[in-house]
Design a protein around this motif. Structure first.
Motif, mmCIF file in Angstrom:
data_model
loop_
_atom_site.group_PDB
_atom_site.id
_atom_site.type_symbol
_atom_site.label_atom_id
_atom_site.label_comp_id
_atom_site.label_asym_id
_atom_site.label_seq_id
_atom_site.Cartn_x
_atom_site.Cartn_y
_atom_site.Cartn_z
ATOM 1 N N UNK A 126 28.007 35.719 2.149
ATOM 2 C CA UNK A 126 27.104 36.783 2.593
ATOM 3 C C UNK A 126 25.702 36.443 2.134
ATOM 4 N N UNK A 127 24.766 36.460 3.068
ATOM 5 C CA UNK A 127 23.405 36.041 2.752
ATOM 6 C C UNK A 127 22.415 37.124 3.167
ATOM 7 N N UNK A 128 21.700 37.642 2.199
ATOM 8 C CA UNK A 128 20.706 38.671 2.471
ATOM 9 C C UNK A 128 19.329 38.066 2.228
ATOM 10 N N UNK A 129 18.515 38.018 3.252
ATOM 11 C CA UNK A 129 17.206 37.396 3.136
ATOM 12 C C UNK A 129 16.106 38.448 3.260
ATOM 13 N N UNK A 130 15.293 38.548 2.227
ATOM 14 C CA UNK A 130 14.121 39.415 2.295
ATOM 15 C C UNK A 130 12.917 38.497 2.430
ATOM 16 N N UNK A 131 12.551 38.209 3.665
ATOM 17 C CA UNK A 131 11.555 37.189 3.911
ATOM 18 C C UNK A 131 10.134 37.723 3.949
ATOM 19 N N UNK A 132 9.266 36.893 4.488
ATOM 20 C CA UNK A 132 7.851 37.205 4.612
ATOM 21 C C UNK A 132 7.531 37.303 6.090
ATOM 22 N N UNK A 133 6.809 38.340 6.485
ATOM 23 C CA UNK A 133 6.318 38.448 7.850
ATOM 24 C C UNK A 133 4.899 37.901 7.886
ATOM 25 N N UNK A 134 4.651 37.015 8.831
ATOM 26 C CA UNK A 134 3.377 36.288 8.891
ATOM 27 C C UNK A 134 2.799 36.392 10.294
ATOM 28 N N UNK A 135 1.501 36.624 10.378
ATOM 29 C CA UNK A 135 0.797 36.529 11.659
ATOM 30 C C UNK A 135 -0.309 35.494 11.506
ATOM 31 N N UNK A 136 -0.302 34.520 12.392
ATOM 32 C CA UNK A 136 -1.374 33.525 12.410
ATOM 33 C C UNK A 136 -2.405 33.930 13.457
ATOM 34 N N UNK A 137 -3.608 34.256 13.006
ATOM 35 C CA UNK A 137 -4.705 34.631 13.900
ATOM 36 C C UNK A 137 -5.583 33.396 14.105
ATOM 37 N N UNK A 138 -5.572 32.871 15.322
ATOM 38 C CA UNK A 138 -6.190 31.575 15.602
ATOM 39 C C UNK A 138 -7.413 31.735 16.501
ATOM 40 N N UNK A 139 -8.510 31.188 16.073
ATOM 41 C CA UNK A 139 -9.740 31.146 16.855
ATOM 42 C C UNK A 139 -9.553 30.137 18.000
#
Length: 334
Positions: free
Chosen positions: A85-98
């Motif tokens: 059983x694997x519980x992942x509390x990850x990171x949410x990322x948004x890349x804002x690109x010019x």
């Protein structure tokens, strides 16, 4: 036996006793059975039977039985992971690109935008447990890919990013780009939410002040890592289009509002980076990858199959055979 482990491996040290036992048996070989003193044994040596010659091998059975007992004491057992059983509390990322026209400057190879796409693709592949989204901006901004864990869709979307003034107005709207990224991630339930905001210019478009957007990010607990991309000095920039619609490049000074980018990062407890080359850009994304780690709570259930019983049975079986042979077939054999 490839997955066999020992619960009490220290008992295997008892194997060091076996050479001592063998040496002792060899030394006492003439005193292990009844003896009869005679003036001459010549007639017996020539008529010695097979059983008489085989009798010493009974002690070999005892030593082999002892070996199996030692192995049994060490508790061999096979291990099988039956479920996980694997519980992942990850990171949410948004890349804002010019994606303004200045991102086509070729001070990074082959140009700033293509260099960024290559590095960003590696970053996406490394963040296997996280969700990532893409926002692009120039004079305006829009969400290219919502926050998702589907890396295939994300990589395809990243690959097809290109400068196109027919889709989005040219310019550098850092504030609107950051605001769009915040809107994509503000309601996320992830343990950590970050925005990677990249630009190569000065804020000159949009209706939202970048500092105001940074304050909003702070209120939501969103970190904004900022990256200024472009070499120091001058670079070949697109300045116009010729009669055929092709971009015309001219050597122009590189202008990046580093003070603004530093303020945005500081406001949100993040960091500002300056990418003056392809290698530096890669190092920046590597550092962000290290700074924002993902927590993984992994549970494994192990099924142990004890193997010592078979060794005990074999050992007692060998000892039983030895006793049986010694008191039947080899009884009275000298």
């Amino acid at each position: 036996m490839g997955k066999v482990t020992f619960l009490n491996p220290e008992f295997l040290w008892l194997f060091l006793v076996l050479p001592v036992a063998i040496a002792w048996l060899f030394y006492k070989r003439n005193h292990l059975s009844a003896t009869l003193k005679m003036s001459s044994l010549t007639p017996f040596k020539q008529n010695r039977t097979f059983l008489a010659k085989a009798k010493p091998f009974l002690y070999l059975l005892r030593l082999v039985a002892l070996s199996f007992i030692i192995i049994a004491l060490a508790r061999p057992r096979s291990v099988d992971v039956t479920s996980k059983s694997k519980i992942t509390r990850g990171v949410d990322i948004v890349m804002a690109i010019d994606v303004s026209s200045s991102m086509l400057a070729n001070d990074l190879k082959p140009n700033r935008l293509e260099a960024l796409k290559k590095v960003a693709a590696t970053f996406v592949q490394d963040r296997v447990n996280d969700r990532i989204g893409l926002v692009v901006y120039a004079g305006e901004s829009y969400t290219r890919t919502p926050v998702t864990s589907d890396k295939a869709i994300l990589l395809q979307s990243l690959k097809t990013i290109a400068y196109d003034d027919s889709i989005i107005a040219d310019g550098t709207g850092i504030g609107v780009g950051l605001a769009t990224a915040i809107n994509r991630i503000k309601d996320s339930k992830a343990k950590s939410r970050i925005i990677i905001l990249l630009t190569d210019g000065v804020n000159n478009s949009g209706t939202i002040d970048p500092r105001t957007a940074a304050e909003i990010a702070k209120e939501y607990g969103i970190k904004v890592y900022t990256i200024g991309i472009g070499t120091n000095g001058k670079a070949m920039f697109p300045v116009a289009k010729d009669a055929n619609g092709k971009l015309v490049f001219r050597m122009m000074p590189v202008e990046i509002d580093q003070k603004l980018m530093q303020e945005i990062a500081k406001t949100t407890d993040a960091k500002y980076f300056r990418a003056t080359s392809n290698q530096k850009l890669q190092a920046i994304y590597d550092e962000i990858n290290t700074l924002e780690t993902t927590e993984i709570d992994e549970k494994k259930y192990y099924n142990y199959d004890e193997k010592y019983k078979i060794f005990v049975l074999i050992a007692f079986g060998l000892l039983g055979v030895e006793v049986l042979l010694r008191n039947s077939v080899f009884r009275g054999i000298v």
